[in-house]
Design an enzyme around this catalytic site. Structure first.
Site, PDB file in Angstrom:
ATOM      1  N   ARG A 121       0.616  -1.438  -0.171  1.00 11.91           N
ATOM      2  CA  ARG A 121      -0.031   0.039  -0.014  1.00 11.91           C
ATOM      3  C   ARG A 121       0.889   1.143   0.100  1.00 11.91           C
ATOM      4  NH1 ARG A 121      -3.244  -2.922   3.365  1.00 11.91           N
ATOM      5  NH2 ARG A 121      -4.955  -4.039   2.442  1.00 11.91           N
ATOM      6  N   LYS A 143       3.938  11.800 -11.318  1.00 11.61           N
ATOM      7  CA  LYS A 143       3.238  10.685 -12.186  1.00 11.61           C
ATOM      8  C   LYS A 143       4.080   9.397 -12.192  1.00 11.61           C
ATOM      9  CE  LYS A 143       0.580  13.780 -15.264  1.00 11.61           C
ATOM     10  NZ  LYS A 143       0.673  14.248 -16.721  1.00 11.61           N
ATOM     11  N   GLU A 185      11.712  17.945 -25.240  1.00 11.62           N
ATOM     12  CA  GLU A 185      11.113  18.504 -23.839  1.00 11.62           C
ATOM     13  C   GLU A 185      11.511  19.634 -23.536  1.00 11.62           C
ATOM     14  OE1 GLU A 185       8.205  16.795 -23.605  1.00 11.62           O
ATOM     15  OE2 GLU A 185       8.476  14.974 -24.033  1.00 11.62           O
ATOM     16  N   LYS A 227       9.302  22.975 -15.374  1.00  9.09           N
ATOM     17  CA  LYS A 227       8.620  22.182 -14.967  1.00  9.09           C
ATOM     18  C   LYS A 227       8.005  22.130 -13.535  1.00  9.09           C
ATOM     19  CE  LYS A 227       6.715  17.428 -15.386  1.00  9.09           C
ATOM     20  NZ  LYS A 227       6.725  16.410 -16.167  1.00  9.09           N
ATOM     21  N   GLU A 237      -3.079  18.200 -12.988  1.00 11.18           N
ATOM     22  CA  GLU A 237      -3.245  18.568 -14.655  1.00 11.18           C
ATOM     23  C   GLU A 237      -4.850  19.153 -14.590  1.00 11.18           C
ATOM     24  OE1 GLU A 237      -1.227  15.598 -17.123  1.00 11.18           O
ATOM     25  OE2 GLU A 237      -2.363  16.604 -18.736  1.00 11.18           O
ATOM     26  N   ARG A 241      -0.914  22.894 -16.209  1.00 12.32           N
ATOM     27  CA  ARG A 241      -0.028  21.784 -16.369  1.00 12.32           C
ATOM     28  C   ARG A 241      -0.345  21.277 -17.662  1.00 12.32           C
ATOM     29  NH1 ARG A 241       1.627  16.822 -12.511  1.00 12.32           N
ATOM     30  NH2 ARG A 241       3.032  15.628 -14.011  1.00 12.32           N
ATOM     31  N   ASN A 245       1.632  19.572 -22.611  1.00 12.44           N
ATOM     32  CA  ASN A 245       1.153  18.381 -23.601  1.00 12.44           C
ATOM     33  C   ASN A 245       1.359  19.051 -25.070  1.00 12.44           C
ATOM     34  OD1 ASN A 245       0.422  16.707 -21.910  1.00 12.44           O
ATOM     35  ND2 ASN A 245      -1.563  17.611 -21.689  1.00 12.44           N
ATOM     36  N   HIS A 248       2.544  17.027 -28.002  1.00 11.49           N
ATOM     37  CA  HIS A 248       2.354  15.764 -27.748  1.00 11.49           C
ATOM     38  C   HIS A 248       0.746  14.975 -28.289  1.00 11.49           C
ATOM     39  CE1 HIS A 248       5.376  16.379 -24.890  1.00 11.49           C
ATOM     40  NE2 HIS A 248       5.409  15.350 -24.508  1.00 11.49           N
ATOM     41  N   HIS A 252       1.953  11.972 -30.463  1.00 15.84           N
ATOM     42  CA  HIS A 252       1.364  10.710 -30.073  1.00 15.84           C
ATOM     43  C   HIS A 252       0.563  10.037 -31.377  1.00 15.84           C
ATOM     44  CE1 HIS A 252       1.158  11.288 -25.484  1.00 15.84           C
ATOM     45  NE2 HIS A 252       2.616  10.911 -25.929  1.00 15.84           N
ATOM     46  N   HIS A 265      10.096   9.146 -29.458  1.00 15.72           N
ATOM     47  CA  HIS A 265       9.347  10.228 -28.713  1.00 15.72           C
ATOM     48  C   HIS A 265       9.735  11.504 -29.069  1.00 15.72           C
ATOM     49  CE1 HIS A 265       6.593  11.818 -25.904  1.00 15.72           C
ATOM     50  NE2 HIS A 265       7.472  12.269 -25.215  1.00 15.72           N
TER      51      HIS A 265
END
Ligand SMILES: NC(=O)c1ccc[n+]([C@@H]2O[C@H](COP(=O)([O-])OP(=O)(O)OC[C@H]3O[C@@H](n4cnc5c(N)ncnc54)[C@H](O)[C@@H]3O)[C@@H](O)[C@H]2O)c1
Length: 364
Positions: A121, A143, A185, A227, A237, A241, A245, A248, A252, A265
């Site tokens: 946990r 994340k 990035e 960041k 987000e 935030r 993206n 992206h 993607h 990427h």
């Protein structure tokens, strides 16, 4: 001793990021924590642990340390790997007091972080990012995730680390194609938030390409700070935030369409930034001169700004399934001049198609 710069990430559970830290000095930091640690599980790739474990454990002589290595690759961010890590951790006698150290790039950070979030946990974990992408991006923001056949990062959590311990010297061994992923990035951070940093990327391109240590230190520090600033304002987000993206959604779509082969990427993000820039130009928030400036900067780092042999309609359809979409509407981030960006919810399919057309070159 070269003292690292400490920046706090404000979050429900705040944590420090140590920039310019030395691997060997991590033990001193752990000693200073109020809740004592006895057992440490380092999760890494063999290649990375061969390079850096010896330096890391120099400072960890007072602890029982076990190393669990994971094969390379995005496909290792899986439930199967999580299950194997659990068995191996139990075999090492890991318990609720164990500290997990993620030593590696974004794959290790996401996997080890998700493991730590679920094991008994939730046990403590610390990020030691060793790729440029991990230092400026994935280690910051809490994340963590694994993939599922249905999609990337489908099973995940917000699970802040105890701290992020960033040793710039680990980047010396990073191959250039991996550097590019981080550069895409970092340039994105500059484009959405810091025109001065964008200009720094323009003027310091030669030094960056030659890996000048002082310039890299500045680049990583400034990019990471952006960041940190953004996720500190919006951990979950819901607002600002989302600007991260940029590039992206287009990227993607391209990566998925090409089955993650033929485009990395970083390359996907680079092409995506250019497509978003053309879209921003059509919407009136970016001049063509600024679009050219963005393209030229990406090209200086060998990042692609166009792609061959792709069907815009197919790519548009791919964008339909982006998990950032809301109520069928495509949510896109558009640059607003250099150093600012906005979230746009009103781009039409025709406008998006036109942007795809701009970056797809016909192959005669
Ligand atoms: N959690 C987040 O917020 C977030 C954000 C962005 C990306 N990500 C995730 O990050 C992952 C990509 O991370 P990445 O680009 O770091 O890739 P990666 O973790 O796969 O690392 C790339 C390669 O570099 C090698 N490597 C790592 N450090 C090295 C070093 N110092 N010297 C030499 N080689 C080294 C690795 O062994 C690997 O082969 C993706 O899974 C992506 O989903 C997560």
């Amino acid at each position: 001793m070269n003292l690292p710069e400490e920046i706090e990430v404000a979050a429900k559970q705040s944590y420090p990021v140590y920039l310019g830290a030395a691997l060997e000095e991590l033990g001193d930091y752990l000693q200073s924590l109020p809740d004592k640690i006895q057992h440490i599980l380092v999760i890494s790739h063999k290649k990375v642990s061969d390079l850096y474990l010896e330096r890391l454990v120099k400072g960890l002589e007072d602890y029982r340390v076990d190393l669990l290595t994971v094969p390379e690759g995005e496909e290792e961010k899986s439930l199967e790997r999580l299950s194997r890590l659990t068995t191996a951790a139990l075999d090492c006698g890991a318990d609720r007091k164990t500290l997990v150290i993620a030593l590696g790039g974004g794959v290790i950070g996401d996997l080890a972080g998700f493991f730590a979030s679920a094991f008994m946990r939730g046990i403590r974990f610390l990020q030691v990012p060793t790729t440029l992408l991990a230092q400026v991006d994935s280690s910051i923001g809490g994340k963590v995730a694994v993939n599922h056949p249905a999609g990337k990062n489908i099973l995940g959590a917000f699970y802040p680390p105890l701290a992020v311990w960033t040793d710039f010297s680990t980047l010396n061994s990073l191959p250039w194609n991996e550097v590019e992923n981080g550069l895409a990035e970092s340039i994105k951070h500059a484009l959405i938030d810091d025109e001065d940093l964008f200009a720094f990327f323009e003027t310091q391109a030669d030094s960056i390409r030659q890996r000048d240590p002082a310039i890299w230190r500045e680049m990583v520090t400034r990019s990471t700070s952006i960041k940190i600033r953004i996720v500190s304002q919006d951990e979950r987000e819901q607002g600002i935030r989302r600007l991260l993206n940029l590039g992206h959604t287009f990227g993607h779509a391209l990566e998925t369409e090409m089955n993650y082969r033929g485009v990395t990427h970083g390359q996907g993000v680079s092409i995506g930034i250019v497509a978003a820039s053309y879209l921003a130009n059509a919407k009136g928030s970016l001049t063509l001169t600024e679009v050219e400036r963005i393209k030229q900067l990406l090209q200086r780092y060998d990042l692609p700004t166009s792609i061959q042999k792709q069907d815009p309609q197919t790519l548009l359809r791919r964008m339909q399934t982006d998990k950032k979409n809301q109520g069928g509407r495509k949510i896109l981030v558009l640059p607003q001049g250099i150093g600012q960006a906005v979230v746009s919810e009103d781009c039409t399919d025709e406008e998006i198609l036109a942007a795809w057309h701009k970056i797809i070159v016909e192959n005669n």
